[in-house]
Write a protein that holds these residues in place. Structure first.
Motif, mmCIF file in Angstrom:
data_model
loop_
_atom_site.group_PDB
_atom_site.id
_atom_site.type_symbol
_atom_site.label_atom_id
_atom_site.label_comp_id
_atom_site.label_asym_id
_atom_site.label_seq_id
_atom_site.Cartn_x
_atom_site.Cartn_y
_atom_site.Cartn_z
ATOM 1 N N UNK A 46 -21.400 -9.851 -44.299
ATOM 2 C CA UNK A 46 -21.329 -8.659 -45.144
ATOM 3 C C UNK A 46 -22.274 -7.547 -44.696
ATOM 4 N N UNK A 49 -20.218 -4.803 -42.370
ATOM 5 C CA UNK A 49 -19.575 -3.628 -42.970
ATOM 6 C C UNK A 49 -20.429 -3.029 -44.087
ATOM 7 N N UNK A 51 -21.785 -4.092 -46.737
ATOM 8 C CA UNK A 51 -21.746 -4.479 -48.154
ATOM 9 C C UNK A 51 -23.112 -5.040 -48.525
ATOM 10 N N UNK A 72 -18.306 4.333 -45.647
ATOM 11 C CA UNK A 72 -16.878 4.334 -45.974
ATOM 12 C C UNK A 72 -16.031 4.360 -44.690
ATOM 13 N N UNK A 75 -16.206 1.003 -42.870
ATOM 14 C CA UNK A 75 -15.408 -0.063 -43.484
ATOM 15 C C UNK A 75 -13.924 0.117 -43.206
ATOM 16 N N UNK A 76 -13.484 1.365 -43.126
ATOM 17 C CA UNK A 76 -12.060 1.586 -42.867
ATOM 18 C C UNK A 76 -11.698 1.202 -41.434
ATOM 19 N N UNK A 78 -12.962 -1.482 -40.038
ATOM 20 C CA UNK A 78 -13.171 -2.917 -39.909
ATOM 21 C C UNK A 78 -12.222 -3.644 -40.860
ATOM 22 N N UNK A 80 -11.064 -6.547 -43.235
ATOM 23 C CA UNK A 80 -11.883 -7.433 -44.069
ATOM 24 C C UNK A 80 -10.972 -8.373 -44.846
ATOM 25 N N UNK A 82 -10.997 -11.819 -47.395
ATOM 26 C CA UNK A 82 -11.858 -12.720 -48.165
ATOM 27 C C UNK A 82 -11.065 -13.932 -48.630
ATOM 28 N N UNK A 84 -10.424 -15.408 -51.622
ATOM 29 C CA UNK A 84 -9.420 -15.294 -52.679
ATOM 30 C C UNK A 84 -8.582 -14.046 -52.445
ATOM 31 N N UNK A 86 -7.924 -11.271 -52.533
ATOM 32 C CA UNK A 86 -8.317 -9.941 -52.997
ATOM 33 C C UNK A 86 -7.185 -8.928 -53.051
ATOM 34 N N UNK A 100 -5.288 0.818 -46.495
ATOM 35 C CA UNK A 100 -6.215 1.528 -45.600
ATOM 36 C C UNK A 100 -5.514 2.652 -44.840
ATOM 37 N N UNK A 149 -3.065 -7.296 -44.186
ATOM 38 C CA UNK A 149 -3.635 -6.093 -44.789
ATOM 39 C C UNK A 149 -4.865 -5.647 -43.998
ATOM 40 N N UNK B 139 -14.035 -10.343 -56.867
ATOM 41 C CA UNK B 139 -13.607 -10.421 -55.469
ATOM 42 C C UNK B 139 -12.668 -9.278 -55.103
ATOM 43 N N UNK B 140 -11.895 -8.853 -56.116
ATOM 44 C CA UNK B 140 -10.963 -7.771 -55.888
ATOM 45 C C UNK B 140 -11.738 -6.476 -55.628
ATOM 46 N N UNK B 143 -13.200 -6.663 -52.232
ATOM 47 C CA UNK B 143 -12.204 -6.365 -51.205
ATOM 48 C C UNK B 143 -11.984 -4.857 -51.117
ATOM 49 N N UNK B 146 -14.905 -3.346 -49.412
ATOM 50 C CA UNK B 146 -14.917 -3.734 -48.003
ATOM 51 C C UNK B 146 -13.851 -3.020 -47.184
ATOM 52 N N UNK B 147 -12.794 -2.578 -47.847
ATOM 53 C CA UNK B 147 -11.739 -1.862 -47.137
ATOM 54 C C UNK B 147 -12.047 -0.375 -47.022
ATOM 55 N N UNK B 148 -13.157 0.026 -47.618
ATOM 56 C CA UNK B 148 -13.546 1.424 -47.481
ATOM 57 C C UNK B 148 -12.999 2.338 -48.548
#
Lengths: 330, 245
Positions: A46, A49, A51, A72, A75-76, A78, A80, A82, A84, A86, A100, A149, B139-140, B143, B146-148
């Motif tokens: 983490x 990116x 976080x 921002x 992160x776009x 990279x 990502x 997870x 669960x 997400x 994205x 995704x 987590x959502x 995510x 993390x996606x920006x």
């Protein structure tokens, strides 16, 4: 490429989550961060990116210091994934996957084409699945969508935090294979967190084994199994690490080193196995069935020989044990 | 058919029978006559009632939803406990007391009534907004970050759509409660259908009482129905099933 340069993460004065970590994920390779829970592997991921903030040291992503980039924007660029998945339940599969690209302002046509390409990669029908919602998909399908995704805007770098951890073993195995297939095509630079040794051996070009935020060993899976650097590493991989290492070798390797047994045409209904199958699966196949031998087939579906437990053992002795004892002497 | 269904059906049909009996009894005694004989007054009272509810509810939505969003932002997260408790405390004061208090501050009439109803509607909306946003899988959000996605994108594209069900349920509760409570507006001289209800009580006149009370009930049922329809339109299709589960 992702380079960690003396990266340290502290919470307050006392707690050190990641301590002076230094390694590089080469372009197009998969590095798996492996270790018991609480070893700092997710924190480390983490930090890439942003976080999580970096207390000391720096992370260089494709020649750019992550600190110098806008969080921002970074992160776009990279991908990502997870555990669960997400996925956003309020969005359709297509909206989820194209999030994205949408944030980056791609045109409708570009998004459409990209979506169709990505769905083809994971073998789902773009038309049929595009309009569905996440809850209408199975767990395995959701996780596949989670993976594509992350690939949506074609980022050079991907971060995957135990992406297959919530799946049942059979599905997990299948998706791992599928993902490796995809990786052969897209060749991303991937940092992958796992606590599953078998998964790490299977997926990794190199493994970073962590304990209490420190690197215990950074090596290829076979080196790590055959030349554990210290007590912790050998214990972590366990007494059966010789057997584990079998999954790094295929029947073909065995054929080239010691050769296969002859085909006995008189023996009927024995099981067959593909030459590219790994030896660990072969061994369990041999042990699970009554027959002493399994017929090996090549890609043209011809019988080219047989394999027995004895042969696997012999190979294990030559190839793996040999290396291990050599390392202990050296 | 199992036992549960049997009991459910018995209760349901008994209730229908009671309601039907009530209407037959009321009509037989011509208790609804005032609605028709004094239809001018009735319409004025009805309009006052609706305006009271609309103004106070809209004000409450405008205050409570943004407040709920604000308090769930990371910066204010720590204050959540305090604000929720203050809002809870507000709810414990009897509605009559709030009305009485408001008279001394805002005087007799519309303003006092709207203010009291507004105070009353805030809590359910606020609480449901906070609960809806808090219930979103962390987590959502992770995510999304993390996606920006920027904070406002996370709010409008992830948090609000996925808590819409809960927020609207809060609004529905508040409005339905509000319609009932608005009958008390009579006490501060703000009119509404409460005028007939209290007249009926004071004069022991079932006619006034029922001509006032039944429209209030029907209004509440109608509002509930309309808001459910709105809910169905606003809540994203994908989130709907999850809320039910």
């Amino acid at each position: 490429m992702i380079s960690f340069k003396n990266v340290t993460k502290r919470y307050g004065e006392e707690i050190v989550a990641v301590n002076d970590v230094d390694f590089t994920v080469e372009e197009g390779k998969i590095v798996v961060l492996l270790g018991p829970s609480g070893c700092g592997k997710t924190t480390l991921l983490r930090m890439v990116n942003r976080l999580e903030s970096i207390s000391e040291g720096e992370i260089i992503i494709n020649n750019e210091n992550s600190k110098d980039l806008d969080a921002i924007e970074l992160r776009r660029k990279i991908g990502y994934v997870i555990q669960s998945n997400g996925l956003f339940p309020n969005m359709t599969i297509e909206e989820n996957v194209m999030l994205v690209p949408d944030l980056l302002g791609w045109s409708k046509k570009e998004k459409r084409e990209r979506f169709e390409y990505l769905m083809k990669l994971i073998g789902l029908d773009a038309k049929d699945y595009g309009k569905r919602y996440p809850h209408e998909l199975s767990g395995g399908q959701q996780q596949r969508i989670g993976v594509v995704r992350a690939l949506a805007a074609d980022p050079p770098v991907m971060l995957m935090d135990e992406p297959f951890g919530a799946l049942d073993p059979i599905i997990r195995d299948k998706i791992q294979e599928e993902f490796l297939q995809i990786q052969r095509e897209v060749k991303k630079t991937i940092l992958f967190v796992s606590h599953d040794i078998d998964e790490a051996i299977k997926m990794a070009d190199k493994i970073v084994l962590l304990r209490n935020g420190e690197i215990m060993q950074f090596d290829t899976p076979s080196k790590m199994l055959s030349h554990p650097k210290n007590e912790f590493v050998s214990q972590f991989f366990g007494k059966d690490r010789a057997i584990k290492s079998l999954s790094l070798h295929t029947v073909e390797d065995l054929q080239t080193i010691i050769g296969l047994g002859p085909v006995d045409e008189s023996v009927q209904d024995t099981k067959t196995i593909n030459i590219h199958q790994d030896l660990r699966n072969t061994l369990s196949m041999l042990m699970n069935q009554e027959a002493d031998q399994v017929v090996v087939k090549n890609d043209q579906d011809e019988n080219i020989g047989t394999i027995t437990i004895d042969l696997v053992q012999k190979y294990l002795h030559f190839e793996i044990k040999g290396k291990m004892s050599a390392s202990q002497e050296g | 058919m199992n036992r549960k269904k049997w009991i459910g059906n018995i209760v349901k049909y008994t209730l229908y029978a009671l309601v039907a009996t009530f209407f037959i009894w009321a009509i037989a005694n011509s208790y609804f006559d005032y609605i028709f004989t004094q239809s001018g007054t009735f319409l004025v009272l009805l309009r006052q009632h609706i305006v009271l509810v609309l103004v106070s509810s809209i004000l409450a939505i405008l205050v409570a939803v943004p407040a709920g969003i604000l308090i769930t932002r990371p910066k204010f997260k720590k204050a959540e406990w305090l604000v929720s408790n203050v809002a809870n405390l507000g709810q414990t004061i009897p509605s009559l007391a709030v009305l009485a208090l408001m008279i001394s501050i805002l005087g007799i009439g519309f303003k006092s009534a709207v203010f009291a109803l507004f105070i009353y509607s805030i809590l359910p909306i606020f609480r449901n907004t906070v609960a809806g946003i808090d219930s979103i899988d962390k987590n959502m959000i992770d995510a999304a970050k993390g996606m920006g996605m920027k904070p406002h994108q996370i709010l409008f594209r992830v948090e609000l759509p996925n808590s819409a069900y809960s927020i609207l349920a809060g609004i529905r509760t508040a409005v339905v409660l509000n319609i009932g409570t608005a009958a008390l507006a009579y006490v501060v001289g703000a009119g509404g259908l409460g005028v007939w209800i209290f007249t009926g009580i004071n004069l022991f006149d079932n006619g006034f009482l029922i001509s006032g009370a039944i429209p209030v009930t029907l209004l509440a049922i109608l509002a509930d129905y309309i808001l459910r329809k709105i809910e169905y339109i606003v809540v994203p299709k994908g989130s709907r099933r999850i809320e039910k589960a």
